[in-house]
Scaffold this motif. Structure first.
Motif, PDB file in Angstrom:
ATOM      1  N   UNK A  97       0.801  -1.224   0.000  1.00 15.07           N
ATOM      2  CA  UNK A  97       0.000   0.000   0.000  1.00 15.07           C
ATOM      3  C   UNK A  97       0.839   1.282   0.000  1.00 15.07           C
ATOM      4  N   UNK A  98       2.023   1.241   0.538  1.00 18.87           N
ATOM      5  CA  UNK A  98       2.845   2.455   0.580  1.00 18.87           C
ATOM      6  C   UNK A  98       3.284   2.905  -0.815  1.00 18.87           C
ATOM      7  N   UNK A  99       3.121   2.030  -1.804  1.00 17.60           N
ATOM      8  CA  UNK A  99       3.473   2.376  -3.184  1.00 17.60           C
ATOM      9  C   UNK A  99       2.238   2.725  -4.019  1.00 17.60           C
ATOM     10  N   UNK A 100       1.066   2.690  -3.442  1.00 15.62           N
ATOM     11  CA  UNK A 100      -0.155   2.907  -4.211  1.00 15.62           C
ATOM     12  C   UNK A 100      -0.333   4.353  -4.628  1.00 15.62           C
ATOM     13  N   UNK A 101      -0.952   4.504  -5.776  1.00 18.88           N
ATOM     14  CA  UNK A 101      -1.363   5.828  -6.229  1.00 18.88           C
ATOM     15  C   UNK A 101      -2.607   6.262  -5.459  1.00 18.88           C
ATOM     16  N   UNK A 102      -2.775   7.545  -5.342  1.00 16.25           N
ATOM     17  CA  UNK A 102      -4.009   8.088  -4.760  1.00 16.25           C
ATOM     18  C   UNK A 102      -5.198   7.664  -5.626  1.00 16.25           C
ATOM     19  N   UNK A 103      -6.282   7.251  -4.989  1.00 21.93           N
ATOM     20  CA  UNK A 103      -7.486   6.856  -5.721  1.00 21.93           C
ATOM     21  C   UNK A 103      -7.635   5.373  -5.960  1.00 21.93           C
ATOM     22  N   UNK A 104      -6.659   4.576  -5.523  1.00 20.45           N
ATOM     23  CA  UNK A 104      -6.821   3.116  -5.594  1.00 20.45           C
ATOM     24  C   UNK A 104      -8.003   2.727  -4.705  1.00 20.45           C
ATOM     25  N   UNK A 118      -1.036   8.940   2.049  1.00 19.91           N
ATOM     26  CA  UNK A 118      -0.542   9.130   3.423  1.00 19.91           C
ATOM     27  C   UNK A 118      -1.192   8.181   4.425  1.00 19.91           C
ATOM     28  N   UNK A 119      -1.525   6.973   3.942  1.00 17.62           N
ATOM     29  CA  UNK A 119      -2.056   5.963   4.848  1.00 17.62           C
ATOM     30  C   UNK A 119      -3.504   6.143   5.257  1.00 17.62           C
ATOM     31  N   UNK A 120      -4.248   6.991   4.548  1.00 19.13           N
ATOM     32  CA  UNK A 120      -5.628   7.275   4.906  1.00 19.13           C
ATOM     33  C   UNK A 120      -6.604   6.738   3.854  1.00 19.13           C
ATOM     34  N   UNK A 121      -7.787   6.348   4.328  1.00 26.33           N
ATOM     35  CA  UNK A 121      -8.841   5.796   3.478  1.00 26.33           C
ATOM     36  C   UNK A 121     -10.151   6.518   3.782  1.00 26.33           C
ATOM     37  N   UNK A 122     -10.908   6.837   2.741  1.00 26.50           N
ATOM     38  CA  UNK A 122     -12.285   7.307   2.903  1.00 26.50           C
ATOM     39  C   UNK A 122     -13.199   6.111   2.680  1.00 26.50           C
ATOM     40  N   UNK A 123     -14.088   5.854   3.627  1.00 32.37           N
ATOM     41  CA  UNK A 123     -14.988   4.711   3.490  1.00 32.37           C
ATOM     42  C   UNK A 123     -16.347   5.030   4.106  1.00 32.37           C
ATOM     43  N   UNK A 124     -17.397   4.536   3.438  1.00 31.34           N
ATOM     44  CA  UNK A 124     -18.735   4.554   4.022  1.00 31.34           C
ATOM     45  C   UNK A 124     -18.809   3.305   4.885  1.00 31.34           C
ATOM     46  N   UNK A 125     -18.591   3.461   6.174  1.00 31.15           N
ATOM     47  CA  UNK A 125     -18.237   2.338   7.041  1.00 31.15           C
ATOM     48  C   UNK A 125     -19.441   1.564   7.573  1.00 31.15           C
ATOM     49  N   UNK A 126     -20.588   2.185   7.669  1.00 25.81           N
ATOM     50  CA  UNK A 126     -21.764   1.515   8.197  1.00 25.81           C
ATOM     51  C   UNK A 126     -22.715   2.518   8.802  1.00 25.81           C
ATOM     52  N   UNK A 127     -23.909   2.062   9.162  1.00 23.82           N
ATOM     53  CA  UNK A 127     -24.938   2.989   9.629  1.00 23.82           C
ATOM     54  C   UNK A 127     -24.536   3.716  10.910  1.00 23.82           C
ATOM     55  N   UNK A 128     -23.660   3.136  11.708  1.00 17.54           N
ATOM     56  CA  UNK A 128     -23.226   3.783  12.947  1.00 17.54           C
ATOM     57  C   UNK A 128     -22.116   4.805  12.736  1.00 17.54           C
TER      58      UNK A 128
END
Length: 244
Positions: A97-104, A118-128
């Motif tokens: 993952x440290x070699x991934x392009x942004x938007x993978x 920078x090690x961060x992910x945007x995710x729709x994680x669940x109803x809570x």
């Protein structure tokens, strides 16, 4: 050159932080009618209690999204998490993952998010949770997915020897409806597509309980395709398996 970019997907996903989550929602206003339709289709997931929680959290009347909807709202390609895995041009091991392009697109069975860098992910994680920003190392992710129809800015290429690339299904597509008990080369086509969608199966041409379970899980994951979760592979399910 594609109008879709990894940076564009990342920017879009990050901008939706705080958006409420509802199962099956694709960045649309949540209505009572939609909740009832999802309850009818997926009663073990969208339960009466689940709908009551959405009402308590005042999500009805607001834009809601689920994990794959966060991606499809930008790409305009309505693909569930299993379809995204199946249709990926390349699958990158999480260890890289440290070699991934942004938007993978980050993936684990049944869930997806978007790598922001920078090690961060945007995710729709669940109803809570709704859409949140999380640490990639805490997400139990399995792969990063890239697509031929998205342009990425790559600074450090991942070693191609560890990447899994999509190849064409070598088996003949069925012309009949397949169900438990069927055997033959066309069952191998189905099993191959299910393996490509991330399910663990032996491609043996025998439609047994494991193929039935994987197919039902796939059908349930394709919420926007409105497939019957019946364990039967007919024209609509084949279309969803091939969707790109």
């Amino acid at each position: 050159m594609s109008n879709l970019t990894g940076q564009g997907l990342a920017n879009y996903a990050e901008s939706k932080k705080g958006t409420p989550y509802f199962y099956g929602s694709k960045m649309k206003v949540l209505t009572e009618d939609f909740m009832k339709s999802m309850h009818a289709a997926y009663p073990t997931v969208v339960t009466v209690a689940y709908m009551a929680l959405a009402r308590t959290k005042k999500q009805v009347g607001k834009i809601n999204v689920d994990c794959s909807g966060l991606i499809s709202a930008y790409t305009l390609k309505t693909l569930g998490s299993a379809q995204l895995y199946s249709q990926a041009y390349a699958r990158l091991p999480i260890s890289t993952w440290k070699q991934w392009a942004v938007g993978v697109v980050v993936w684990r069975s049944g869930h997806v998010g978007v790598y922001l860098g920078n090690g961060k992910v945007a995710e729709a994680k669940g109803i809570n949770y709704g859409v949140v920003i999380t640490d990639i190392e805490k997400g139990k992710w399995s792969y990063g997915l890239t697509f031929s129809w998205i342009d990425y800015t790559i600074t450090t290429p991942v070693d191609s020897s560890v990447i899994t690339y999509k190849i064409a299904n070598p088996y003949t597509e069925p012309t009949r409806t397949l169900k438990k008990g069927c055997t033959g080369q066309d069952v191998k086509w189905l099993q191959y597509e299910l393996v490509e969608a991330g399910y663990k199966l032996t491609i043996d041409g025998d439609f047994g309980k494991n193929t039935d379970k994987a197919l039902r899980n796939f059908q349930q994951s394709c919420k926007s395709a409105k497939l019957d979760v019946d364990g039967k592979c007919g024209p609509a399910t084949r279309k969803a398996l091939k969707a790109s």
